[in-house]
Design an enzyme around this catalytic site. Structure first.
Site, PDB file in Angstrom:
ATOM      1  N   LYS A 160       0.824  -1.211   0.000  1.00  0.00           N
ATOM      2  CA  LYS A 160       0.000   0.000   0.000  1.00  0.00           C
ATOM      3  C   LYS A 160       0.857   1.258   0.000  1.00  0.00           C
ATOM      4  CE  LYS A 160      -4.029  -2.076   2.251  1.00  0.00           C
ATOM      5  NZ  LYS A 160      -4.900  -2.085   3.452  1.00  0.00           N
ATOM      6  N   ALA A 240      11.072   1.852   6.640  1.00  0.00           N
ATOM      7  CA  ALA A 240      10.601   0.527   7.048  1.00  0.00           C
ATOM      8  C   ALA A 240      11.124   0.175   8.439  1.00  0.00           C
ATOM      9  CB  ALA A 240      11.019  -0.508   6.012  1.00  0.00           C
ATOM     10  N   ARG A 241      12.289  -0.466   8.505  1.00  0.00           N
ATOM     11  CA  ARG A 241      12.931  -0.799   9.772  1.00  0.00           C
ATOM     12  C   ARG A 241      14.433  -0.580   9.619  1.00  0.00           C
ATOM     13  NH1 ARG A 241       8.592  -0.290  11.430  1.00  0.00           N
ATOM     14  NH2 ARG A 241       7.307  -1.695  12.714  1.00  0.00           N
ATOM     15  N   ASP A 265      14.324   7.442   8.296  1.00  0.00           N
ATOM     16  CA  ASP A 265      13.334   7.707   9.342  1.00  0.00           C
ATOM     17  C   ASP A 265      13.381   6.635  10.420  1.00  0.00           C
ATOM     18  OD1 ASP A 265      11.204   9.449  10.266  1.00  0.00           O
ATOM     19  OD2 ASP A 265       9.830   7.789   9.852  1.00  0.00           O
ATOM     20  N   GLU A 270      17.732   3.246  17.961  1.00  0.00           N
ATOM     21  CA  GLU A 270      17.068   4.547  17.998  1.00  0.00           C
ATOM     22  C   GLU A 270      17.073   5.181  19.384  1.00  0.00           C
ATOM     23  OE1 GLU A 270      13.280   3.562  16.318  1.00  0.00           O
ATOM     24  OE2 GLU A 270      14.052   3.498  14.264  1.00  0.00           O
ATOM     25  N   HIS A 291      11.429   8.738  13.299  1.00  0.00           N
ATOM     26  CA  HIS A 291      10.245   7.916  13.030  1.00  0.00           C
ATOM     27  C   HIS A 291       8.996   8.792  12.880  1.00  0.00           C
ATOM     28  CE1 HIS A 291       9.568   3.363  13.511  1.00  0.00           C
ATOM     29  NE2 HIS A 291       8.624   3.833  12.741  1.00  0.00           N
TER      30      HIS A 291
END
Length: 327
Positions: A160, A240-241, A265, A270, A291
């Site tokens: 999506k 994504a990751r 991002d 993190e 993020h």
């Protein structure tokens, strides 16, 4: 009935009163709602959740030990689309439903993918640093700037978010190609997007966006070997990751010119300490954001509402109304 809202401090920095109102509206005033900011005391966490009927969380990891300590737990509702923080085998064996948000920020994240790619191409971070910190008002870039209509935008994961990012990249005149699962064939054909191999995508792309779900197979999918396959010094975008990129290899690729820039991002680590230690921080050719790709006022409200509704519908036995249960 006990509901525990728990996470580390940062994800809990949201309008929790809104979630409490929704929970009481759906479950009644008799529901006990506990907010527990997890600060590292595992035993205290166990003491808090062991008699919970439901847990609402975003990123907190629930392994087998934690799940086995919860003798009344029926559902974990995650305020996110991913669920790699839950031991799914243990959840299944304990009879705990795991619910996620199927979709709430496709528009925002796809905006971020394309806009951050364009921002890095136009070297906005570099120019802003030159103006703000060096009083330099000079248009000369420090790296090549590509014309978008002559560029190829490679999308890894035509779901999506990936397909919406593809549509927006096409609107800027870019040719889009994708590496994705066979499930994307119909969507790719409808959007006139060639599905290619990883090697072909790496060789042809001026921009590469990671928009796929994390699996064991795509951990470090961008690594020393794959960076060396990139022929056009692309800009990398990762929403994504963090673990999908070998960050040491990315640093080497940036220094060597194999990669022109990166908009990240997400990171492997993190935490505040991770940021302090990361050599990616402070570079003009790397844009790091905390993020935030998902964020708008509307998307955050949708995220909270859907997660609460998932939790309440599961407890009330209205499974047909769940947005998405993954087990």
């Amino acid at each position: 009935m006990k509901v525990v809202i728990t996470d580390t401090a940062e994800p809990l920095n949201r309008d929790l009163d809104y979630e409490k109102r929704l929970l009481r509206r759906m479950l009644g005033d008799q529901a006990e709602i506990v907010v527990y900011p997890y600060a590292g005391d595992r035993q205290e966490l166990i003491n808090t959740i062991q008699d919970a009927d439901a847990i609402l969380t975003s990123y907190l990891t629930f392994d087998a030990e934690l799940l086995q300590a919860c003798h009344r737990l029926k559902v974990i509702s995650i305020e996110a689309t991913g669920y790699n923080n839950i031991d799914m085998v243990a959840a299944k064996s304990q009879g705990v439903a795991v619910c996620v948000i199927a979709e709430y920020c496709t528009e925002e994240v796809s905006d971020f993918v394309v806009l951050s790619a364009i921002s890095m191409n136009k070297q906005l971070k570099y120019y802003m640093t030159q103006v703000d910190q060096h009083d330099s008002y000079d248009f000369q870039p420090n790296k090549p700037v590509r014309r978008l209509s002559d560029s190829v935008f490679g999308i890894m994961g035509l779901g999506k978010i990936g397909s919406e990012a593809a549509r927006k990249a096409q609107a800027f005149g870019m040719k889009v190609i994708s590496y994705s699962t066979p499930h994307a064939q119909k969507r790719a054909a409808e959007m006139n997007i060639p599905l290619v191999s990883k090697a072909e995508l790496f060789a042809q792309s001026d921009f590469i966006a990671l928009t796929m779900r994390l699996t064991k197979e795509n951990t470090h999918i961008l690594n020393e070997d794959t960076f060396n396959q990139m022929k056009k010094s692309p800009i990398i975008v990762n929403i994504a990751r963090g673990v999908m990129i070998d960050e040491d290899a990315l640093l080497t690729a940036l220094d060597s010119g194999k990669v022109r820039g990166a908009a990240l991002d997400v990171l492997t680590n993190e935490s505040a300490q991770g940021l302090k230690e990361s050599k990616l921080v402070g570079r003009d050719d790397v844009m790091i954001t905390p993020h935030v790709a998902f964020y708008s006022d509307q998307s955050l409200e949708d995220c909270q509402r859907i997660a609460v509704e998932n939790l309440a519908y599961s407890l009330l036995g209205n499974e047909e109304k769940l947005f998405r249960q993954v087990n």
